[in-house]
Design an enzyme around this catalytic site. Structure first.
Site, PDB file in Angstrom:
ATOM      1  N   ARG A  22       0.824  -1.217   0.000  1.00  0.00           N
ATOM      2  CA  ARG A  22       0.000   0.000   0.000  1.00  0.00           C
ATOM      3  C   ARG A  22       0.856   1.263   0.000  1.00  0.00           C
ATOM      4  NH1 ARG A  22      -3.796  -3.234   3.026  1.00  0.00           N
ATOM      5  NH2 ARG A  22      -2.733  -2.793   4.983  1.00  0.00           N
ATOM      6  N   CYS A  43      -4.996 -18.697  15.287  1.00  0.00           N
ATOM      7  CA  CYS A  43      -5.756 -18.633  16.528  1.00  0.00           C
ATOM      8  C   CYS A  43      -7.078 -19.382  16.419  1.00  0.00           C
ATOM      9  CB  CYS A  43      -6.012 -17.178  16.896  1.00  0.00           C
ATOM     10  SG  CYS A  43      -4.568 -16.139  16.612  1.00  0.00           S
ATOM     11  N   THR A 270      17.168  -5.682  13.458  1.00  0.00           N
ATOM     12  CA  THR A 270      18.100  -6.583  14.145  1.00  0.00           C
ATOM     13  C   THR A 270      19.476  -5.923  14.209  1.00  0.00           C
ATOM     14  OG1 THR A 270      18.894  -7.649  12.143  1.00  0.00           O
ATOM     15  CG2 THR A 270      16.874  -8.556  13.124  1.00  0.00           C
ATOM     16  N   ILE A 275      18.161  -6.057   8.081  1.00  0.00           N
ATOM     17  CA  ILE A 275      17.308  -7.201   8.455  1.00  0.00           C
ATOM     18  C   ILE A 275      16.429  -6.818   9.648  1.00  0.00           C
ATOM     19  CG2 ILE A 275      17.263  -9.634   9.121  1.00  0.00           C
ATOM     20  CD1 ILE A 275      19.984  -9.986   7.885  1.00  0.00           C
ATOM     21  N   GLY A 279       7.174 -10.512  15.287  1.00  0.00           N
ATOM     22  CA  GLY A 279       6.368 -11.685  15.626  1.00  0.00           C
ATOM     23  C   GLY A 279       6.983 -12.524  16.732  1.00  0.00           C
ATOM     24  N   ASP A 280       6.554 -13.776  16.775  1.00  0.00           N
ATOM     25  CA  ASP A 280       6.928 -14.660  17.885  1.00  0.00           C
ATOM     26  C   ASP A 280       8.429 -14.899  17.982  1.00  0.00           C
ATOM     27  OD1 ASP A 280       4.229 -14.861  18.245  1.00  0.00           O
ATOM     28  OD2 ASP A 280       4.086 -17.006  17.784  1.00  0.00           O
TER      29      ASP A 280
HETATM   30  C1  LIG Z   1      -3.106 -22.879  17.981  1.00  0.00           C
HETATM   31  C2  LIG Z   1      -2.746 -21.453  18.194  1.00  0.00           C
HETATM   32  C3  LIG Z   1      -3.674 -20.600  18.791  1.00  0.00           C
HETATM   33  C4  LIG Z   1      -3.348 -19.265  19.012  1.00  0.00           C
HETATM   34  N1  LIG Z   1      -4.269 -18.440  19.587  1.00  0.00           N
HETATM   35  C5  LIG Z   1      -3.975 -17.139  19.756  1.00  0.00           C
HETATM   36  C6  LIG Z   1      -4.931 -16.251  20.271  1.00  0.00           C
HETATM   37  O1  LIG Z   1      -6.068 -16.627  20.560  1.00  0.00           O
HETATM   38  N2  LIG Z   1      -4.582 -14.946  20.452  1.00  0.00           N
HETATM   39  C7  LIG Z   1      -3.334 -14.492  20.121  1.00  0.00           C
HETATM   40  O2  LIG Z   1      -3.064 -13.305  20.293  1.00  0.00           O
HETATM   41  N3  LIG Z   1      -2.405 -15.311  19.624  1.00  0.00           N
HETATM   42  C8  LIG Z   1      -2.698 -16.614  19.431  1.00  0.00           C
HETATM   43  N4  LIG Z   1      -1.755 -17.445  18.896  1.00  0.00           N
HETATM   44  C9  LIG Z   1      -0.420 -16.902  18.598  1.00  0.00           C
HETATM   45  C10 LIG Z   1      -0.355 -16.207  17.251  1.00  0.00           C
HETATM   46  O3  LIG Z   1      -0.877 -17.017  16.255  1.00  0.00           O
HETATM   47  C11 LIG Z   1       1.089 -15.843  16.980  1.00  0.00           C
HETATM   48  O4  LIG Z   1       1.520 -14.949  17.975  1.00  0.00           O
HETATM   49  C12 LIG Z   1       1.292 -15.204  15.622  1.00  0.00           C
HETATM   50  O5  LIG Z   1       0.785 -15.990  14.599  1.00  0.00           O
HETATM   51  C13 LIG Z   1       2.794 -14.946  15.410  1.00  0.00           C
HETATM   52  O6  LIG Z   1       3.008 -14.420  14.145  1.00  0.00           O
HETATM   53  P1  LIG Z   1       4.365 -14.704  13.409  1.00  0.00           P
HETATM   54  O7  LIG Z   1       4.264 -14.017  12.113  1.00  0.00           O
HETATM   55  O8  LIG Z   1       5.490 -14.414  14.297  1.00  0.00           O
HETATM   56  O9  LIG Z   1       4.373 -16.282  13.218  1.00  0.00           O
HETATM   57  P2  LIG Z   1       3.371 -17.217  12.458  1.00  0.00           P
HETATM   58  O10 LIG Z   1       2.067 -16.567  12.307  1.00  0.00           O
HETATM   59  O11 LIG Z   1       3.405 -18.519  13.175  1.00  0.00           O
HETATM   60  O12 LIG Z   1       4.012 -17.356  11.038  1.00  0.00           O
HETATM   61  C14 LIG Z   1       5.307 -17.858  10.898  1.00  0.00           C
HETATM   62  C15 LIG Z   1       5.385 -18.668   9.629  1.00  0.00           C
HETATM   63  O13 LIG Z   1       6.717 -18.699   9.250  1.00  0.00           O
HETATM   64  C16 LIG Z   1       6.960 -19.923   8.605  1.00  0.00           C
HETATM   65  N5  LIG Z   1       8.398 -20.180   8.651  1.00  0.00           N
HETATM   66  C17 LIG Z   1       9.149 -20.378   9.763  1.00  0.00           C
HETATM   67  N6  LIG Z   1      10.440 -20.517   9.400  1.00  0.00           N
HETATM   68  C18 LIG Z   1      10.497 -20.408   8.069  1.00  0.00           C
HETATM   69  C19 LIG Z   1      11.529 -20.466   7.138  1.00  0.00           C
HETATM   70  N7  LIG Z   1      12.794 -20.676   7.512  1.00  0.00           N
HETATM   71  N8  LIG Z   1      11.226 -20.311   5.821  1.00  0.00           N
HETATM   72  C20 LIG Z   1       9.953 -20.081   5.426  1.00  0.00           C
HETATM   73  N9  LIG Z   1       8.929 -20.033   6.283  1.00  0.00           N
HETATM   74  C21 LIG Z   1       9.202 -20.184   7.596  1.00  0.00           C
HETATM   75  C22 LIG Z   1       6.138 -20.912   9.373  1.00  0.00           C
HETATM   76  O14 LIG Z   1       5.778 -22.003   8.569  1.00  0.00           O
HETATM   77  C23 LIG Z   1       4.958 -20.095   9.809  1.00  0.00           C
HETATM   78  O15 LIG Z   1       3.794 -20.355   9.033  1.00  0.00           O
HETATM   79  C24 LIG Z   1      -2.062 -18.786  18.647  1.00  0.00           C
HETATM   80  C25 LIG Z   1      -1.144 -19.643  18.058  1.00  0.00           C
HETATM   81  C26 LIG Z   1      -1.466 -20.955  17.807  1.00  0.00           C
HETATM   82  C27 LIG Z   1      -0.473 -21.835  17.168  1.00  0.00           C
HETATM   83  C1  LIG Z   2      -4.885 -10.245   6.652  1.00  0.00           C
HETATM   84  C2  LIG Z   2      -3.426  -9.916   6.357  1.00  0.00           C
HETATM   85  C3  LIG Z   2      -3.076 -10.464   5.002  1.00  0.00           C
HETATM   86  C4  LIG Z   2      -3.218  -8.421   6.403  1.00  0.00           C
HETATM   87  O1  LIG Z   2      -4.009  -7.749   5.441  1.00  0.00           O
HETATM   88  P1  LIG Z   2      -4.135  -6.161   5.520  1.00  0.00           P
HETATM   89  O2  LIG Z   2      -4.842  -5.704   4.316  1.00  0.00           O
HETATM   90  O3  LIG Z   2      -2.853  -5.513   5.844  1.00  0.00           O
HETATM   91  O4  LIG Z   2      -4.928  -5.950   6.847  1.00  0.00           O
HETATM   92  P2  LIG Z   2      -6.441  -5.846   7.165  1.00  0.00           P
HETATM   93  O5  LIG Z   2      -7.286  -6.631   6.264  1.00  0.00           O
HETATM   94  O6  LIG Z   2      -6.469  -6.138   8.610  1.00  0.00           O
HETATM   95  O7  LIG Z   2      -6.776  -4.280   6.893  1.00  0.00           O
HETATM   96  C5  LIG Z   2      -6.069  -3.299   7.551  1.00  0.00           C
HETATM   97  C6  LIG Z   2      -6.004  -2.059   6.680  1.00  0.00           C
HETATM   98  O8  LIG Z   2      -7.327  -1.593   6.389  1.00  0.00           O
HETATM   99  C7  LIG Z   2      -7.434  -0.235   6.773  1.00  0.00           C
HETATM  100  N1  LIG Z   2      -8.815  -0.033   7.169  1.00  0.00           N
HETATM  101  C8  LIG Z   2      -9.562  -0.783   8.011  1.00  0.00           C
HETATM  102  N2  LIG Z   2     -10.812  -0.335   8.058  1.00  0.00           N
HETATM  103  C9  LIG Z   2     -10.865   0.728   7.230  1.00  0.00           C
HETATM  104  C10 LIG Z   2     -11.891   1.629   6.850  1.00  0.00           C
HETATM  105  N3  LIG Z   2     -13.143   1.474   7.317  1.00  0.00           N
HETATM  106  N4  LIG Z   2     -11.599   2.625   6.002  1.00  0.00           N
HETATM  107  C11 LIG Z   2     -10.354   2.758   5.520  1.00  0.00           C
HETATM  108  N5  LIG Z   2      -9.353   1.926   5.819  1.00  0.00           N
HETATM  109  C12 LIG Z   2      -9.610   0.931   6.666  1.00  0.00           C
HETATM  110  C13 LIG Z   2      -6.433  -0.059   7.862  1.00  0.00           C
HETATM  111  O9  LIG Z   2      -6.045   1.272   8.031  1.00  0.00           O
HETATM  112  C14 LIG Z   2      -5.312  -0.935   7.363  1.00  0.00           C
HETATM  113  O10 LIG Z   2      -4.593  -0.254   6.357  1.00  0.00           O
HETATM  114  P3  LIG Z   2      -3.103   0.333   6.621  1.00  0.00           P
HETATM  115  O11 LIG Z   2      -2.304  -0.785   7.188  1.00  0.00           O
HETATM  116  O12 LIG Z   2      -2.664   0.782   5.293  1.00  0.00           O
HETATM  117  O13 LIG Z   2      -3.317   1.458   7.586  1.00  0.00           O
HETATM  118  C15 LIG Z   2      -2.487 -10.487   7.439  1.00  0.00           C
HETATM  119  O14 LIG Z   2      -2.744  -9.849   8.693  1.00  0.00           O
HETATM  120  C16 LIG Z   2      -2.665 -11.954   7.639  1.00  0.00           C
HETATM  121  O15 LIG Z   2      -2.161 -12.739   6.864  1.00  0.00           O
HETATM  122  N6  LIG Z   2      -3.408 -12.369   8.669  1.00  0.00           N
HETATM  123  C17 LIG Z   2      -3.726 -13.750   8.903  1.00  0.00           C
HETATM  124  C18 LIG Z   2      -2.806 -14.384   9.958  1.00  0.00           C
HETATM  125  C19 LIG Z   2      -2.976 -13.836  11.309  1.00  0.00           C
HETATM  126  O16 LIG Z   2      -3.102 -12.637  11.491  1.00  0.00           O
HETATM  127  N7  LIG Z   2      -2.953 -14.731  12.300  1.00  0.00           N
HETATM  128  C20 LIG Z   2      -3.099 -14.366  13.646  1.00  0.00           C
HETATM  129  C21 LIG Z   2      -4.483 -14.037  13.975  1.00  0.00           C
HETATM  130  S1  LIG Z   2      -5.541 -15.452  13.835  1.00  0.00           S
END
Ligand SMILES: Cc1cc2nc3c(=O)[nH]c(=O)nc-3n(C[C@H](O)[C@H](O)[C@H](O)COP(=O)(O)OP(=O)(O)OC[C@H]3O[C@@H](n4cnc5c(N)ncnc54)[C@H](O)[C@@H]3O)c2cc1C
Ligand SMILES: CC(C)(COP(=O)(O)OP(=O)(O)OC[C@H]1O[C@@H](n2cnc3c(N)ncnc32)[C@H](O)[C@@H]1OP(=O)(O)O)[C@@H](O)C(=O)NCCC(=O)NCCS
Ligand SMILES: Cc1cc2nc3c(=O)[nH]c(=O)nc-3n(C[C@H](O)[C@H](O)[C@H](O)COP(=O)(O)OP(=O)(O)OC[C@H]3O[C@@H](n4cnc5c(N)ncnc54)[C@H](O)[C@@H]3O)c2cc1C
Ligand SMILES: CC(C)(COP(=O)(O)OP(=O)(O)OC[C@H]1O[C@@H](n2cnc3c(N)ncnc32)[C@H](O)[C@@H]1OP(=O)(O)O)[C@@H](O)C(=O)NCCC(=O)NCCS
Lengths: 554, 554
Positions: A22, A43, A270, A275, A279-280
């Protein structure tokens, strides 16, 4: 055009990718993801096990195709990054389908590889043990679950968030569930007396909770615990925590923090300025003392993903340190927390004031109010809120979000009294539970009230204090604390001579009536302290110790 | 001992009395209450009408007997204070049962007499018209309601909080309800486009809503409206607002504020330092601009009651100015607000940024998520949050409480993006609706995004802009804005030459997809603005104007 390469295509990584697009239409954005899917709802994974989320594909929020069409993002699944060459600014990528290896050059590299589940010791070959992290894991788990008989038995190892969610969903699937937890109570983000009702709640549903136990072996049809007991297990879930995926970063010579995650600054940079890590896998700075800390929560991963895109696009703004606000639906009972527990605060040498309350989710005169159990941990030095916990069936999320907002804004505990929260009888009380926490905190800060905690009562009684129960007669049926003298508030003015000259610990059901009693006795010249949280907190504390088979003393 | 006399024995008055007793056991505390009961739940009164609160006595929280026993408070019901002699420091009290008059001396006098319902003009003798303020009023109303036939018709005059609650509960009682509102929309605490869905919701239930109408006469079996129409009414509720009970104070020469309430300082002291005023009768200081303002809410009355006791007992701390956080259950749809509406902000000359969003109450992949409609009003000058509004069936109270906390702590609109709110899919989203408001606000503050409001669209189109609908095809069925060119986000990179050189207003369903589209078009060199809140807000705005039979232009 510049090229940004992102490792990990889910919460942190994909949030960085979309935001970066964006901000910059020209840049090449390549996302490399080891598993079969990107952008899935980690989650939500546990809820497919029970069928609460019936459609598995509802958990898949984006696909590489849709990301390409909408965001011109080049997302490659089944691609694992195996090495980083910092000098050349390239990553080595293995395509898992054919093991082919390529190099990809980057201008900026974003690491969002997440954290890997830990595995228990002693797993036998072919033991049906699963951990849940990706949709791939879920698919494997579901296939195995189909082979478990309808009246089958499963063991969940680990009583943290994922362990509890899995126990709940396996129970809802109709299976017999045993939950094994190493710690003395469930959910380390709560203190013991706050967690005790959760173990009881699971127990009442029929989930067998084993606290203070570890597994020593995982066989093909059972697990063995450290007390020698053998528990049948047609399937085992390992949910004993996660380890940040730092191997790639460490191998490339990036600094790893004292907390065990990739070390980053407030811009998520980092030790190599090209780099970034989020996240986690990346270490967070604790909002209270600035220490390095792992916080594995989706909100932070998403937010920091967006922030790192801003930095890369040239609009850097430092991220705030982490409070770690977390919540769980524990089989119908909600538990949430923010900041530090009392245990952590004491371990870190803080002198704390602690407040327990048991308010109703909304005005009791309106039907449907349900009980909440709340706790506030306050720094005695400056009235700062160090943490809060809440457990109940309704309104828990709201109260913790309000405290999280207050903490984020630096409001003192006493300032909670002044918050103007929305009140109609369906939603809260004219003095909301949050305001009440503030009043109690203010009374402690001013010195108007003095309290002792549930675990300090035995010591008080041993050193000569009299325990005074001021509840109404009808409330005594709930239980009594041994040795208490019962005088209802209404009779204190007449009868207070009965304990003249002795220190008084006063208690009621929750602390509120006893506060009025304590003020009265104090005005009448007595040396008086209130038992914080009243009978209910005392009972939860006792219960916590007995569940854990621990001695009662502090 | 000193004597504190309190006028009014409900929210403000009784909170002062109980707190004062806790701080001072010796003082005489006399509470004088005109009605038959003290300490009743005003806010619960409407719900007895439907039987939702079945037990009338559940609304009576304390009695004079219990207050005497527990707090040694001398609470006298059916006692009306008719005059204050400030020089003598006495009040004249009439005992309503026998009209006997006495004088009571005070050291401090606390006025918490509340506010009196206003009555509509043209009430015929014996017209069955009621207003609801005390339990006495409720008793009279219930007696009259028993005489209304089961299929009877009632008219509620006034579309504010109490009017809506009464309409809802009379409807739940099975009666035919007509709701007459003078203003162009329901609930003046909302802006018109936020309120429109509430009128539609009530209408869908079968409640007849008449906007922009006043009653000109109330007869014994009907009311007459200013358009000449006659509506059958077996019973009429007057809920057209309240007037602070300032007569007693004014007669004693106390200063009345510009807002119409008894003028007080931050310690609730009137122009006579021995007399305090709190609650609905006392003027509040507005939290945003410090102006005098009436805010008739139970939370403030309770809080200021407690605060005045602290001041009287010698521990004075100034109260904070008022935000006016309010909430209502409008027949199943929750509406809440805090601070200023857009209308008020503009009337007061503020240059504002406005954000509308339509998020889900929790993650959409988890069942049970319901739509929210949210609005944030921001001061362009300094990114300060001036107000927020939310409407929906779930999670409205939580979001408004978080914004109220943020406003109280002085957080800027952009700072909402950084709040760490509790996330699991049952409760919210990884980017909570509150965080999203913050992101949108931040994009506006940085200038990355530009938006227009629903009421500015006609002007944009008239001056040559092209309207671009970027929704997915499946979303078009919901309705379209006349004249829009439909190009989904995914096709913009190919097709953007079609509107080269023209200013573009882009819209989607809620604003989110259009934000991605607007960023893309802006990166591609177009002059682009987003239609804030998308199709849904535009539709609500149109609907508001048509409900009120008003022209569409701004
Ligand atoms: C079962 C479950 C339930 C959860 N429930 C909640 C919740 O209710 N509320 C909440 O806040 N958080 C929850 N979490 C935690 C949340 O999902 C994580 O904090 C979040 O997804 C972290 O984001 P991330 O991008 O660091 O890692 P992830 O979202 O885990 O993404 C990391 C990805 O990197 C990929 N990867 C790793 N190493 C490599 C590599 N070397 N090359 C290519 N790919 C790689 C992995 O395959 C993975 O898919 C939950 C997690 C799990 C597993
Ligand atoms: C969904 C994902 C691809 C991100 O997509 P994204 O388009 O950046 O994010 P969203 O769909 O949440 O939308 C957020 C954007 O919409 C904008 N937005 C939201 N509501 C809006 C509204 N009513 N009017 C204008 N803009 C709006 C926000 O400002 C934000 O844009 P910005 O980052 O440019 O400021 C990424 O978060 C993802 O892969 N999520 C799945 C995994 C995950 O989060 N796991 C853990 C939880 S289960
Ligand atoms: C039907 C209804 C629903 C409401 N719902 C909500 C809600 O959901 N949320 C919310 O925040 N607020 C609500 N309110 C408003 C809230 O009840 C008031 O803001 C609050 O009660 C004000 O407190 P007070 O002490 O100023 O006045 P009150 O609580 O009204 O008490 C004033 C008392 O003083 C007595 N009195 C007046 N003059 C004299 C005199 N001269 N001598 C002796 N006694 C006198 C009156 O009889 C009255 O009982 C509602 C009010 C009503 C009527
Ligand atoms: C109920 C009423 C008599 C006030 O009684 P009260 O005892 O002052 O107030 P509450 O019952 O709310 O209790 C508040 C007190 O309990 C204390 N408290 C609450 N929980 C506590 C706990 N767990 N431990 C210790 N103290 C606690 C608070 O600190 C506060 O005491 P403080 O004022 O000395 O600090 C008065 O508010 C009233 O008449 N209300 C009915 C009318 C009304 O409010 N109408 C509008 C809403 S419908």
């Amino acid at each position: 055009a510049r090229t940004t390469v992102i490792v990990g295509g889910v919460a942190g990584g994909m949030s960085a990718a979309t935001r970066l697009r964006r901000l910059d239409e020209q840049r090449e954005i390549i996302v490399l993801e080891r598993s079969r899917e990107v952008s899935f709802a980690n989650c939500g994974l546990p809820y497919h096990v029970s069928g609460v989320i019936a459609d598995r594909d509802a958990l898949s929020l984006q696909s590489p195709e849709r990301l390409a069409a909408r965001f011109r993002i080049d997302a490659r699944v089944r691609h694992e990054v195996v090495a980083i060459d910092r000098d050349a600014r390239t990553v080595t990528v293995r395509r898992l389908d054919d093991d082919a290896t390529t190099e990809i050059a980057y201008d900026e590299l974003v690491l969002s590889p997440g954290a890997a589940p830990r595995w228990p010791a002693g797993i036998a070959t072919d033991a049906p043990v699963h951990a849940l992290r990706t949709l791939d894991d879920l698919d494997r788990l579901m296939a195995d679950l189909d082979r478990v008989p309808a009246d089958g038995a499963v063991v969940v190892i680990g009583g943290g968030f994922i362990g509890l969610e899995m126990a709940d969903n396996l129970y809802r699937r109709g299976l017999g569930v045993t939950l094994v937890q190493r710690g003395a109570h469930l959910l380390p983000s709560l203190d013991e007396e706050m967690a005790a009702p959760i173990a009881d709640h699971l127990g009442a549903l029929g989930i067998e909770v084993r606290l203070g136990r570890v597994t020593t072996a995982v066989g093909i049809d059972h697990v063995v615990l450290d007390d020698g007991s053998r528990v049948r297990a047609d399937l085992v879930i390992a949910a004993i925590g996660v380890t940040p995926e730092t191997a790639l970063a460490a191998a490339a010579g990036l600094t790893i923090g004292a907390g065990g995650g990739i070390a980053v600054d407030a811009l998520h940079r980092t030790s190599d300025p090209a780099i970034f890590a989020i996240g986690d896998a990346a270490e967070k700075r604790d909002a209270i003392d600035g220490s390095g800390r792992l916080v594995t929560l989706a909100g932070l991963a998403n937010r920091h993903g967006r922030a790192v895109a801003d930095t890369i696009a040239g609009d850097a703004a430092p991220s705030r340190p982490a409070l770690g606000t977390a919540i769980i639906d524990a089989a119908g009972l909600t538990a949430a927390s923010v900041g530090w527990t009392e245990r952590v605060a004491r371990e870190r040498g803080r002198d704390v004031r602690v407040v327990h309350t048991h308010p109703s989710s909304h005005a009791t005169y309106y039907p449907g109010a349900s009980p909440l159990s709340m706790k506030l941990v306050i720094d005695t030095a400056d009235d700062r809120i160090l943490g809060a916990q809440a457990v109940g069936t309704d309104g828990v999320d709201k109260r913790i979000d309000v405290v999280a907002t207050a903490m984020s804004a630096g409001l003192a505990a006493s300032a909670l009294a002044d918050l103007e929260l929305a009140y109609a009888p369906q939603y809260g009380s004219a003095k909301d539970p949050i305001n009440m926490l503030g009043y109690v905190a203010r009374n402690l800060a001013s010195g108007d009230d003095r309290v002792i905690q549930w675990h300090e009562l035995d010591h008080e009684l041993a050193t000569g204090a009299v325990l005074l129960d001021v509840r109404a007669e009808a409330q005594l049926a709930e239980g009594t604390i041994p040795g208490a003298l019962w005088i209802p508030v209404e009779s204190l003015r007449e009868r207070h001579a009965e304990f003249a000259g002795r220190r008084v610990v006063v208690h009621c059901r929750v602390g509120q009536g006893a506060h009025t009693a304590a003020r009265l006795l104090s005005e009448l010249g007595h040396d008086v302290v209130n038992l914080d949280g009243g009978f209910l907190t005392w009972r939860d504390g006792q219960r916590a110790r007995s569940l854990a088979e621990l001695p009662l003393a502090a």
